[in-house]
Scaffold this motif. Structure first.
Motif, PDB file in Angstrom:
ATOM      1  N   PHE A  64       0.842  -1.196   0.000  1.00 42.97           N
ATOM      2  CA  PHE A  64       0.000   0.000   0.000  1.00 42.97           C
ATOM      3  C   PHE A  64       0.883   1.254   0.000  1.00 42.97           C
ATOM      4  CE2 PHE A  64      -2.741  -3.266   1.853  1.00 42.97           C
ATOM      5  CZ  PHE A  64      -3.847  -3.137   1.017  1.00 42.97           C
ATOM      6  N   GLY A  65       0.624   2.138  -0.956  1.00 42.02           N
ATOM      7  CA  GLY A  65       1.407   3.361  -1.056  1.00 42.02           C
ATOM      8  C   GLY A  65       2.619   3.257  -1.950  1.00 42.02           C
ATOM      9  N   PHE A  66       2.861   2.087  -2.521  1.00 39.46           N
ATOM     10  CA  PHE A  66       4.029   1.874  -3.372  1.00 39.46           C
ATOM     11  C   PHE A  66       3.574   1.586  -4.806  1.00 39.46           C
ATOM     12  CE2 PHE A  66       5.704   1.298   0.793  1.00 39.46           C
ATOM     13  CZ  PHE A  66       7.045   1.642   0.738  1.00 39.46           C
ATOM     14  N   ALA A  67       3.891   2.509  -5.716  1.00 40.08           N
ATOM     15  CA  ALA A  67       3.524   2.377  -7.127  1.00 40.08           C
ATOM     16  C   ALA A  67       2.010   2.209  -7.283  1.00 40.08           C
ATOM     17  CB  ALA A  67       4.263   1.209  -7.787  1.00 40.08           C
ATOM     18  N   LYS A  68       1.273   2.988  -6.509  1.00 44.47           N
ATOM     19  CA  LYS A  68      -0.189   2.919  -6.554  1.00 44.47           C
ATOM     20  C   LYS A  68      -0.773   4.306  -6.278  1.00 44.47           C
ATOM     21  CE  LYS A  68       0.059  -1.805  -4.873  1.00 44.47           C
ATOM     22  NZ  LYS A  68       1.518  -1.798  -4.705  1.00 44.47           N
ATOM     23  N   THR A  69      -1.810   4.630  -7.003  1.00 39.50           N
ATOM     24  CA  THR A  69      -2.549   5.859  -6.727  1.00 39.50           C
ATOM     25  C   THR A  69      -3.417   5.652  -5.482  1.00 39.50           C
ATOM     26  OG1 THR A  69      -4.452   5.200  -8.056  1.00 39.50           O
ATOM     27  CG2 THR A  69      -2.657   6.354  -9.209  1.00 39.50           C
ATOM     28  N   ILE A  70      -4.043   6.730  -5.029  1.00 34.74           N
ATOM     29  CA  ILE A  70      -4.961   6.619  -3.896  1.00 34.74           C
ATOM     30  C   ILE A  70      -6.063   5.610  -4.213  1.00 34.74           C
ATOM     31  CG2 ILE A  70      -6.631   7.832  -2.440  1.00 34.74           C
ATOM     32  CD1 ILE A  70      -3.760   8.649  -1.909  1.00 34.74           C
ATOM     33  N   ASP A  71      -6.636   5.707  -5.396  1.00 31.17           N
ATOM     34  CA  ASP A  71      -7.705   4.778  -5.768  1.00 31.17           C
ATOM     35  C   ASP A  71      -7.188   3.342  -5.863  1.00 31.17           C
ATOM     36  OD1 ASP A  71      -9.593   6.774  -5.819  1.00 31.17           O
ATOM     37  OD2 ASP A  71      -9.508   7.076  -7.994  1.00 31.17           O
ATOM     38  N   HIS A  72      -5.983   3.161  -6.380  1.00 29.06           N
ATOM     39  CA  HIS A  72      -5.392   1.819  -6.417  1.00 29.06           C
ATOM     40  C   HIS A  72      -5.310   1.226  -5.016  1.00 29.06           C
ATOM     41  CE1 HIS A  72      -3.066   2.807 -10.374  1.00 29.06           C
ATOM     42  NE2 HIS A  72      -4.219   2.219 -10.642  1.00 29.06           N
ATOM     43  N   ASN A  73      -4.866   2.030  -4.065  1.00 27.55           N
ATOM     44  CA  ASN A  73      -4.707   1.539  -2.697  1.00 27.55           C
ATOM     45  C   ASN A  73      -6.027   1.034  -2.126  1.00 27.55           C
ATOM     46  OD1 ASN A  73      -1.892   2.016  -2.211  1.00 27.55           O
ATOM     47  ND2 ASN A  73      -2.335   4.196  -2.082  1.00 27.55           N
ATOM     48  N   TYR A  74      -7.088   1.798  -2.337  1.00 31.42           N
ATOM     49  CA  TYR A  74      -8.378   1.394  -1.767  1.00 31.42           C
ATOM     50  C   TYR A  74      -9.009   0.234  -2.538  1.00 31.42           C
ATOM     51  CZ  TYR A  74      -8.126   5.045   1.667  1.00 31.42           C
ATOM     52  OH  TYR A  74      -7.722   5.814   2.737  1.00 31.42           O
ATOM     53  N   GLU A  75      -8.760   0.170  -3.827  1.00 30.09           N
ATOM     54  CA  GLU A  75      -9.220  -0.986  -4.593  1.00 30.09           C
ATOM     55  C   GLU A  75      -8.524  -2.254  -4.092  1.00 30.09           C
ATOM     56  OE1 GLU A  75      -8.847  -2.852  -9.115  1.00 30.09           O
ATOM     57  OE2 GLU A  75      -8.431  -0.725  -8.792  1.00 30.09           O
ATOM     58  N   LEU A  76      -7.224  -2.155  -3.861  1.00 33.92           N
ATOM     59  CA  LEU A  76      -6.471  -3.325  -3.394  1.00 33.92           C
ATOM     60  C   LEU A  76      -6.904  -3.733  -1.992  1.00 33.92           C
ATOM     61  CD1 LEU A  76      -4.250  -5.325  -4.143  1.00 33.92           C
ATOM     62  CD2 LEU A  76      -2.570  -3.713  -3.230  1.00 33.92           C
ATOM     63  N   LEU A  77      -7.176  -2.765  -1.133  1.00 34.76           N
ATOM     64  CA  LEU A  77      -7.662  -3.094   0.200  1.00 34.76           C
ATOM     65  C   LEU A  77      -9.031  -3.764   0.122  1.00 34.76           C
ATOM     66  CD1 LEU A  77      -7.551  -3.041   3.267  1.00 34.76           C
ATOM     67  CD2 LEU A  77      -8.351  -0.666   3.204  1.00 34.76           C
ATOM     68  N   GLN A  78      -9.894  -3.256  -0.727  1.00 31.47           N
ATOM     69  CA  GLN A  78     -11.224  -3.843  -0.882  1.00 31.47           C
ATOM     70  C   GLN A  78     -11.124  -5.320  -1.297  1.00 31.47           C
ATOM     71  OE1 GLN A  78     -13.587  -2.864  -4.395  1.00 31.47           O
ATOM     72  NE2 GLN A  78     -15.308  -2.344  -3.032  1.00 31.47           N
ATOM     73  N   LYS A  79     -10.150  -5.641  -2.140  1.00 29.25           N
ATOM     74  CA  LYS A  79     -10.016  -6.989  -2.675  1.00 29.25           C
ATOM     75  C   LYS A  79      -8.892  -7.785  -2.010  1.00 29.25           C
ATOM     76  CE  LYS A  79     -11.867  -5.530  -7.126  1.00 29.25           C
ATOM     77  NZ  LYS A  79     -11.625  -5.400  -8.591  1.00 29.25           N
ATOM     78  N   MET A  80      -8.402  -7.300  -0.887  1.00 23.25           N
ATOM     79  CA  MET A  80      -7.231  -7.912  -0.258  1.00 23.25           C
ATOM     80  C   MET A  80      -7.442  -9.373   0.120  1.00 23.25           C
ATOM     81  SD  MET A  80      -5.039  -6.592   3.036  1.00 23.25           S
ATOM     82  CE  MET A  80      -5.477  -7.891   4.185  1.00 23.25           C
ATOM     83  N   ALA A  81      -8.665  -9.753   0.431  1.00 24.44           N
ATOM     84  CA  ALA A  81      -8.931 -11.147   0.802  1.00 24.44           C
ATOM     85  C   ALA A  81      -8.548 -12.115  -0.311  1.00 24.44           C
ATOM     86  CB  ALA A  81     -10.395 -11.327   1.186  1.00 24.44           C
ATOM     87  N   ASP A  82      -8.492 -11.639  -1.554  1.00 17.77           N
ATOM     88  CA  ASP A  82      -8.069 -12.503  -2.657  1.00 17.77           C
ATOM     89  C   ASP A  82      -6.651 -13.030  -2.453  1.00 17.77           C
ATOM     90  OD1 ASP A  82     -10.496 -12.016  -3.817  1.00 17.77           O
ATOM     91  OD2 ASP A  82      -9.735 -10.865  -5.509  1.00 17.77           O
ATOM     92  N   LEU A  83      -5.840 -12.289  -1.714  1.00 16.32           N
ATOM     93  CA  LEU A  83      -4.451 -12.708  -1.491  1.00 16.32           C
ATOM     94  C   LEU A  83      -4.347 -13.898  -0.539  1.00 16.32           C
ATOM     95  CD1 LEU A  83      -2.645  -9.253  -1.231  1.00 16.32           C
ATOM     96  CD2 LEU A  83      -2.975 -10.695  -3.240  1.00 16.32           C
TER      97      LEU A  83
END
Length: 287
Positions: A198-217
């Motif tokens: 989070f915060g690395f090579a990602k926009t603000i929207d990228h960060n929240y999209e990734l958090l929303q889908k984090m369970a996929d990891l």
């Protein structure tokens, strides 16, 4: 893409000859020995300051102390290997001597720094580049046989925020980790922790999209580390300074815990321990 792998996930790390149980999430305290880390209140300038901070972190419940001597904030100044070693080795040695039972992580993407800090007393390697910035890192991790935290990032700290783009962010992160995990396992690395970056090579929207889908990891069945602490993905959304971002940090940590996070990497240990305790109470409450 997510599947229920919580019961199958690897929940122990072989660290310093002991099995560390992550079935209940743990806290990693940030110890920045840099003059230019993004959160000014976290900067450590002397060995004495590092020992005082470490003692506070331990008393508040931290399981790991993460020593970083190279600032990875966007646009950070690139320093030499020797400078990174000069900053990190005395701190690692002092903590290992003063707090021999404490688990020390070294935050570096350089194999030489990782190896020399391991000799000095570190027990974990925390690599923001997942081996991408040093071709010798994976072989070094395999040789040292220590737990390895690898993060998703594109580019370098100097370039990573230059208009990062993705066709399918979550899928690209999953493919990235799939390839890295396969390479590490081929070398015999047993203890792997993944960090979505989070915060690395990602926009603000990228960060929240990734958090929303984090369970996929959770598909990897490996411990997941998250690092939101006082970052711009909080301060820019709320229009506040990082000194005022503890509440936002706690909110995002809580969401990440609900999605499977096993380690919270933070500046504020006490608040994070409380966050874990309450989240675990909800998880295991029976009515």
């Amino acid at each position: 893409m997510a599947k229920d792998t919580f019961l199958n996930r690897k929940v122990t790390l072989n660290c310093k000859g002991k099995l560390i149980d992550l079935s209940s999430p743990a806290v990693m305290a940030i110890l920045n020995v840099t003059p230019d880390s993004f959160y000014g209140n976290s900067r450590i300038n002397t060995v004495d300051e590092a020992l005082k901070a470490t003692e506070k972190f331990i008393n508040e419940g931290a399981t790991f102390i993460d020593v970083g001597a190279y600032s990875s904030r966007p646009g950070a100044v690139d320093i030499s290997v020797d400078e990174e070693l000069n900053r990190s080795i005395p701190i690692v040695q002092a903590i290992a001597k003063e707090f021999p039972d404490t688990l020390i992580s070294i935050d570096t993407f350089r194999a030489k720094v990782a190896e020399e800090c391991k000799t000095a007393g570190a027990h974990i390697i925390n690599d923001i580049s997942a081996g991408s910035l040093d071709k010798d890192m994976f072989d070094t991790v395999a040789k040292l046989q220590v737990p390895y935290i690898m993060m998703h990032m594109k580019g370098t700290p100097q370039t990573m925020q230059h208009e990062p783009t993705y066709q399918n962010l979550t899928l690209e992160v999953i493919i990235y980790f799939t390839e890295k995990i396969a390479a590490l396992k081929k070398l015999g690395v047993k203890d792997i922790i993944i960090d979505p970056g989070f915060g690395f090579a990602k926009t603000i929207d990228h960060n929240y999209e990734l958090l929303q889908k984090m369970a996929d990891l959770n598909i990897f069945e490996l411990p997941i580390l998250v690092g939101f602490s006082r970052k711009s993905m909080i301060t820019k959304v709320l229009d506040i300074k990082n000194e005022d971002a503890l509440n936002g940090t706690t909110v995002l940590n809580t969401i990440a815990l609900q999605k499977g996070a096993a380690i919270l990497r933070v500046h504020d240990v006490k608040a994070s321990i409380e966050c874990i305790k309450l989240s675990e109470k909800v998880k295991f409450a029976y009515f």
